[in-house]
Scaffold this active site. Structure first.
Site: not given
Length: 380
Positions: A41, A111, A232, A297, A299-300
């Site tokens: 986000e 993570y 893609g 990143g 896709g964002d």
């Protein structure tokens, strides 16, 4: 309390400090890392702010040095960070990743976000006035996976409503975050409550077992006014219902009558069409050829480009092209975030004739040097 300013976009979700390897290799072998920021986000927020939009990021970070860095780094893009809360008891999330493409088996991500400050977001500690004071509210499935409180918050924000901002939802499935049985139904329910939905074709197969391409995904998700299926390197397909401004994905403009929903105001569910029952427009736009440095990143960035064009009221074809171009800016850099092309440069490329668009080749540095975005001229 003073009413918050209405901005173009509010992006709600966790951002983390990212550690990027200084050279390729396994995490076990890489000796050093460079610090960056990452978060679906906030990536969208930063790209939209860099493109000239008024954007607010809503989140929580720890009262620690990593939290300081995140807030300062996101603010440096021009994003309003005044609604980011500091948590004295929980840390800022961090993660490490390899330099490889996320789509390969060699790619590793580690993570460290369990119990993070952002995972403590709930309907009780996030101000709905701040979140809804916008034309578009952008959310993602990552937030829903962080905790029961975060899921409850997203269910409230995607719940029945009659006005307020458009809700944009990126599926953003991360299998490592979800208990195995939960993701399909939870993500489907959230997506069905949104106005604009982004999903990858491969992602839909992984989460829901849908193998029939964009049309089959649309049959599964007939409710959103706008559904964007990313395919893609081939391109992307958008479906838009012809059923009024909200269903058509036209962001409400407060200057011309769009009104954010007031807290506590009664809302009613919008009707959900049955598959094939509503007239709709379907547009496919191929992706330009891109010399990829790293895919993380992208896709964002695509979502940011598409939403930017939506806010400007551009046609569907242009929205997809702007999505591709903003994604290409990130694909041609190793970091999760990259400055998008200037609006004038992107508008010029998005307006190319179809044959010229098909010959577009984008290499690292193309956003800095317009001549690097070239049309390949056929040899006579």
């Amino acid at each position: 309390m003073h009413a918050p300013d209405v901005v173009d976009v509010v992006a709600l979700g966790e951002s983390m400090v990212t550690f990027l390897p200084t050279r390729p290799g396994r995490l076990a072998d890489v000796p050093s890392f460079e610090r960056g920021i990452g978060g679906a986000e906030s990536n969208v927020a930063c790209a939209l702010a860099a493109a000239g939009h008024a954007v607010r990021w809503v989140s929580r970070v720890g009262a620690d040095g990593f939290g300081d860095h995140l807030v300062e780094a996101v603010a440096a893009y021009g994003v309003d960070v005044t609604s980011v809360r500091r948590d004295p008891d929980r840390p800022t999330g961090v993660y490490f990743r390899t330099a490889g493409d996320r789509a390969t088996h060699a790619h590793e991500v580690a993570y460290y976000r369990t119990g993070s400050a952002a995972s403590a977001m709930t309907s009780a500690n996030v101000d709905p006035r701040v979140v809804r004071a916008c034309r578009v509210l952008h959310l993602s499935g990552i937030t829903a996976a962080l905790s029961a409180g975060c899921l409850g918050l997203l269910r409230e924000l995607t719940g029945p409503r009659s006005d307020g901002p458009l809700v944009s939802f990126d599926i953003n499935h991360r299998s490592g975050l979800w208990p195995a049985p939960d993701a399909p139904q939870v993500l489907l329910g959230l997506a069905r409550g949104a106005d604009i939905v982004f999903v990858g074709e491969d992602e839909a197969e992984e989460v829901w077992g849908v193998t029939g391409g964009p049309s089959a995904i649309r049959e599964l998700l007939p409710e959103p006014g706008v559904l964007v299926v990313k395919q893609g390197a081939r391109g992307a397909t958008v479906f838009r219902r012809a059923a009024g401004d909200r269903a058509a994905g036209a962001a409400p403009d407060p200057k011309t009558g769009g009104t954010p929903t007031a807290p506590g105001r009664a809302t009613t569910p919008r009707p959900a069409p049955t598959p094939g029952s509503a007239r709709q427009t379907v547009v496919f736009v191929p992706a330009p050829t891109v010399e990829v440095a790293a895919a993380t990143g992208a896709g964002d960035a695509f979502a940011a480009g598409f939403l930017s064009a939506t806010l400007r009221g551009l046609p569907l074809k242009a929205r997809l092209r702007h999505g591709h171009l903003t994604a290409a800016a990130t694909l041609t850099t190793p970091a999760d975030l990259a400055p998008p092309p200037t609006r004038a440069h992107a508008d010029h490329l998005a307006a190319l004739a179809d044959d010229s668009w098909g010959r577009l080749r984008l290499a690292p540095g193309w956003t800095d040097i317009p001549d690097r975005a070239e049309e390949e001229v056929p040899t006579p």
